[in-house]
Enzyme design. Structure first.
Site, PDB file in Angstrom:
ATOM      1  N   LYS A  78      51.934 -27.166 -48.070  1.00  0.00           N
ATOM      2  CA  LYS A  78      52.809 -26.667 -49.244  1.00  0.00           C
ATOM      3  C   LYS A  78      53.460 -25.327 -48.696  1.00  0.00           C
ATOM      4  O   LYS A  78      52.845 -24.386 -48.151  1.00  0.00           O
ATOM      5  CB  LYS A  78      51.973 -26.564 -50.380  1.00  0.00           C
ATOM      6  CG  LYS A  78      52.728 -26.161 -51.518  1.00  0.00           C
ATOM      7  CD  LYS A  78      51.593 -26.303 -52.706  1.00  0.00           C
ATOM      8  CE  LYS A  78      52.284 -26.048 -54.188  1.00  0.00           C
ATOM      9  NZ  LYS A  78      51.362 -26.053 -55.202  1.00  0.00           N
ATOM     10  N   SER A 173      52.260 -28.904 -59.084  1.00  0.00           N
ATOM     11  CA  SER A 173      53.279 -28.352 -58.359  1.00  0.00           C
ATOM     12  C   SER A 173      53.322 -28.682 -56.985  1.00  0.00           C
ATOM     13  O   SER A 173      54.446 -28.335 -56.304  1.00  0.00           O
ATOM     14  CB  SER A 173      53.344 -26.898 -58.574  1.00  0.00           C
ATOM     15  OG  SER A 173      52.224 -26.161 -57.850  1.00  0.00           O
ATOM     16  N   SER A 197      47.479 -28.350 -60.141  1.00  0.00           N
ATOM     17  CA  SER A 197      48.657 -28.685 -59.088  1.00  0.00           C
ATOM     18  C   SER A 197      48.376 -29.628 -57.686  1.00  0.00           C
ATOM     19  O   SER A 197      49.422 -29.973 -57.136  1.00  0.00           O
ATOM     20  CB  SER A 197      49.097 -27.454 -58.828  1.00  0.00           C
ATOM     21  OG  SER A 197      49.835 -26.625 -59.924  1.00  0.00           O
TER      22      SER A 197
END
Lengths: 526, 456
Positions: A78, A173, A197
């Site tokens: 990420k 997210s 997330s």
């Protein structure tokens, strides 16, 4: 070996035996990334360095000296983890073009074990959001939008609509990471989890999403959202793989004073056959408003599954659950306001051209660099931290947080081993529908089932369970005791085996995966 | 006119003497090239985390013990937020809620009416000692409309020592700070050299009439030496008294001491009162310290700090050293005060005493009057003295053995200052300063003088 193979059971063996080489794996993944570009899962693809890493791995395999299971395995990270030499943007204008000089500890650990870093995945800006729709590089598309399973189910309505606008969100997210794993462009991905997330997009994308216990995995190099709740998250296609990743990442880091000092022993997951000694708790408060009847039914079915296998399944209560969203809002925004204070354009990142004074430069830089969501949270957070408000909001929220954490302590102390809950309120929403509400509203809605585990620092995992009526993944969540990941993952693995979640049928993957299809039995749960 | 009672409190920042910074491994060094001692954490690169430096904690514990404080076995770290170019993270990590040490005291001595013979001991309460980060330095280049930022100092460990408003004038403030400086230097917890920014003092000053509540206080900053501290405080007290007697009011403001003009001036307005939005530092667990009683048996001693262990190893503090000097050598308290007040002078004195037969009570006069005044006249430190303790001891031996008179000794000393490498004996011989001991020889000389007189 196929792209869809499990690490421990299949790919690793294939690499060792030379049936596939790291370079081949890497190239296949890179090609697939290219042909799934429309998913917008990746912000940066590190093609050159990845191929180099793959070559080096290949050398090691040739010499018969691989570094371990992860040697040669393509992984994505990420884009809120620092990667030396590779851009780290947090999907924000503030850090566009920012090349960090150091690797996050978890990234370094992966590289040290020979993993191949394919690239940085897309997210909500600074990990603020539950849709992966609010980053400066645009939204991430859920691969299931393009799956045979979903298309079949939406045949009826799509003839009048543009197929393009029909796609569904990944959740967030860590949507880019979830999409990357879901679409087979990597074998595992790192996400982060502050309020759900990792687990939320895992549920929407039909992959395993593990949130480890706070303090188990180092946060050094993870650009923080809420320091007291953030953890690096692990996204994989099966629970065994999550255990492998956990084993390679967990452990004390002297660079992170919030990691526990105790030695961590990587474990191999047992193949649980007998769950009769388990006590599964069903928290009644997780029957939250807005929970779809579909998911409610699945949850119930899952509970029955355990019961029929001999486990003790009881209803429990976590009475302070309903305060967790507002409590999270106060604590999260306060820490955000603090953590974002460093972005002033002086040392790194975007710097505005405004030169009238230091303060005007700061103000313009931050206005230009941050999106509305980030700025909104900064303003809220600063409000709560004002001297006159501190007791009323921040301290109060800390106290409520303690109550929420104690709810779990009480339940676990009463003999419950694992909690079983839904992960999300419904399956993935279409993008056009999702953006009708603002980020704050969405986050408040979507975090409700995942958020409390972050407040309490507990480990939790999403296991893909079944497809919804729309042909989209639905997952269920297991929450375990602090540092009892072995038990948590063992139960999750047992459950995974029972439900036999179907493999995504993606055109692009078919094209790129020349290997033998490991046709998993689609004795799907629903 | 009703009398005024001035009230002075102090906030002192002492830079911790350590190899690396409070929360990161970059080096601590004075006057290094700009931005050459900056770690990723110091530059606030996103994702970096603080790691507490053990040595800094030990320095704070030592200092707390030396100042008779209670050491908090659990203390906490907080973030203090404000935006400034020399504060990369937008916040400073400090200890606002629970500092490492509280409720101590510092005793210091003052001369009454400038007479060394009349010394009085005073005490000031120490409110607390807290650990915190130093900021970087910013230099304003007005001609080019820019600010230059050097982060070498950003993150260096500081001990903030807060002295309660128990002092009444510049002299007391100066004496208290001087004593603190000596203590810190003795402990080694800070080199405390004001000129190098290792000791910074802010004074809080107010005045009121006896029996009435304390007046509005001002904060005085930019004080660069102990001498200026006394001046700044006294000026501010006067200014406030005059202002109030003229019917004016005192603003709760920050003022800077202008050393050239010898006065305090209001500092640039910081746009109203700052709300620092204090928040616990989430990346640092509470700091737990142990003592012999609370130390768990199986604890790795590398990982813990034992307050009692540190206490046992504290060196003699200046006040103890002074007493010992008085006891051991029979000198006066004011003598030992001066000995400790000059860096290296006590050691010099003890060395002379060791190498001479002259009694310490007599040696002290030579050291304090002759040696020290010469050094002062020429702005030399004891280390830079052209006359070593051995040379002086040799000279005093000659005097003690009555080989020269004391007048002659002073002459020899004057010659020794030239630092030409001659021994006292050589100078005595050169200048024919030997005392005559022979009775007959003396009689002859006297007789000659008398004869000489008669002839006139």
């Amino acid at each position: 070996a196929a792209l869809k193979d499990g690490l421990r059971s299949q790919v690793s063996a294939a690499l060792k035996e030379g049936r596939v080489t790291p370079t081949e794996l890497c190239q296949r993944c890179l090609a697939l990334i290219k042909s799934t570009k429309f998913l917008n899962a990746y912000i940066t693809v590190a093609e050159e360095t990845a191929l180099k890493q793959a070559e080096e791995s290949e050398e090691r395999y040739k010499r018969g000296q691989p570094l371990g299971i992860l040697d040669g395995i393509p992984i994505s990270v990420k884009d809120n983890f620092n990667t030396a030499g590779i851009e780290t943007t947090c999907a924000s204008n503030m850090l566009k073009g920012y090349i960090s000089p150091y690797n996050a500890t978890v990234v370094q650990k992966l590289l040290d074990q020979g993993a191949v870093l394919l690239g940085k995945t897309n997210l909500d800006e600074f990990a603020m959001g539950s849709g992966s729709t609010d980053g400066v590089f645009g939204p991430v598309r859920n691969p299931w939008s393009y799956s045979k399973q979903y298309k079949e189910k939406s045949v009826l309505k799509s003839h009048s609509e543009d197929e393009e606008s029909d796609w569904v969100i990944t959740g967030g997210s860590s949507g880019g990471s979830a999409a990357a794993v879901s679409s087979f462009t990597c074998f595992a991905a790192l996400g982060s989890d502050t309020g759900g997330s990792t687990r939320n997009p895992a549920a929407h994308c039909g992959v395993v999403g593990l949130k480890p216990t706070y303090g188990l995995i180092s946060r050094h190099g993870l650009i923080p959202l809420v320091n007291s709740m953030d953890v690096p998250g692990i996204l994989t296609r099966c629970v065994d793989d999550a255990a492998v990743l956990l084993g390679s990442l967990a452990g004390h880091d002297p660079k992170d004073s919030t990691t526990v000092q105790d030695d961590f022993k990587p474990f191999e997951l047992p193949n649980l056959t007998d769950v009769s000694k388990l006590s599964i708790g069903i928290p009644k408060e997780y029957h939250a408003p807005g929970l779809s009847s579909e998911i409610l039914a699945l949850w119930s079915k899952a509970a029955d599954l355990f019961k029929n296998a001999g486990a003790k399944v009881i209803e429990v209560s976590l009475p302070h659950t309903r305060y967790s969203i507002v409590c999270y809002h106060v604590l999260c925004t306060a820490e955000v306001a603090s953590n974002m204070a460093r972005f002033d354009g002086l040392e790194y990142g975007h710097r505005s051209d405004m030169k009238d004074s230091t303060e005007s430069m700061y103000a313009a830089t931050r206005r230009e660099g941050f999106n509305d969501v980030v700025r909104g949270r900064i303003l809220s957070g600063n409000y709560f931290l004002l001297k006159q408000n501190y007791e009323k909001y921040f301290v109060k929220a800390q106290k409520v947080r303690r109550l929420i954490a104690n709810d779990f302590v009480k339940v676990f102390r009463s003999g419950v081993d694992i909690l079983l809950t839904p992960t999300t309120l419904s399956d993935a929403a279409p993008y056009t529908e999702f953006i009708q509400e603002d980020n704050r509203t969405r986050s408040a809605q979507d975090d409700i089932l995942t958020q409390a585990a972050n407040m309490a620092g507990l480990p939790a995992i999403n296991v893909p369970t079944a497809l919804s009526e729309r042909g989209l993944p639905v997952g269920l969540q297991f929450i375990g005791r602090s540092f009892q990941e072995k038990q948590l993952l063992s139960v999750a693995k047992w459950f995974e085996k029972q439900v036999q979640f179907p493999v995504i049928q993606l055109e692009e993957v078919k094209r790129h995966d020349n290997g033998v299809f490991q046709h998993q039995k689609s004795a799907s749960f629903s | 006119l009703a009398p005024w009672v001035p009230v002075v409190g102090l906030e002192i920042h002492a830079q911790i003497s350590s190899n690396s910074k409070l929360f990161s491994g970059s080096q601590v060094q004075f006057a290094a090239p700009p931005n050459s001692l900056v770690s990723f954490f110091d530059a606030s690169l996103p994702g970096t985390l603080p790691v507490l430096n053990r040595r800094c904690v030990e320095a704070a514990v030592m200092t707390g013990l030396a100042l008779n404080c209670s050491i908090n076995k659990k203390s906490l770290f907080d973030r203090k937020h404000y935006f400034y170019a020399d504060l990369p993270a937008g916040y400073q990590i400090t200890q606002q809620r629970v500092p490492i040490a509280v409720n101590g005291s510092l005793s210091y001595s003052l001369c009454i009416d400038n007479k060394m013979s009349q010394m009085v001991t005073k005490t000031v309460r120490i409110k607390q000692i807290q650990l915190e980060q130093d900021s970087g330095k910013s230099l304003h280049d007005d001609t080019r409309s820019q600010t230059l930022v050097d982060l070498n100092r950003a993150g260096v460990g500081l001990m903030e020592v807060v002295m309660e408003p128990d002092m009444c004038c510049g002299e007391e403030a100066a004496a208290a700070v001087r004593e603190l400086q000596l203590i810190l230097q003795t402990l080694g917890s800070s080199q405390a050299v004001m000129a190098e920014g290792q000791l910074r003092v802010d004074a809080n000053v107010s005045v009121h009439h006896p029996g009435e509540p304390y007046g509005v206080r001002t904060e005085v900053k930019n004080i660069n030496s102990i001498r200026f501290l006394a001046k700044a405080v006294d000026y501010e007290i006067q200014r406030q008294i005059e202002e109030l007697e003229n019917g004016g009011t005192i603003l709760n403001e920050t003022r800077a001491f202008d050393s050239k003009l010898g006065c305090t001036v209001p500092m640039r307005d910081k746009e109203g009162k700052q709300d620092y939005r204090f928040m616990p530092e989430p990346n640092l667990p509470p700091l737990i310290l142990y003592d012999a009683k609370s130390l768990p048996a199986n604890m790795n001693h590398q990982q813990v700090i034992n307050i009692d262990w540190i206490h046992e190893r504290l060196p003699d503090l200046p006040s103890v050293k002074r007493e010992k000097l008085v006891e051991q050598y029979g000198i006066l308290p004011e003598h030992s005060f001066t000995l400790l007040n000059e860096d290296g002078l006590a050691e010099f004195f003890e060395s002379v005493v060791k190498h001479t037969q002259m009694k310490p009570k007599k040696v002290i006069g030579w050291v304090l009057n002759d040696l020290l005044s010469y050094l002062k006249q020429h702005s030399l430190t004891v280390k830079e003295s052209p006359v070593s303790s051995f040379l002086l001891a040799d000279l005093l031996n000659l005097l003690e053995k009555k080989e020269i008179s004391s007048t002659a000794a002073k002459q020899v000393l004057a010659e020794l200052w030239k630092g030409e490498g001659k021994t006292p004996l050589e100078i005595v011989k050169e200048q024919k300063l030997e005392l005559l001991q022979d009775q007959k020889e003396l009689e002859q000389i006297c007789q000659a003088v008398i004869d000489g007189q008669e002839n006139e």
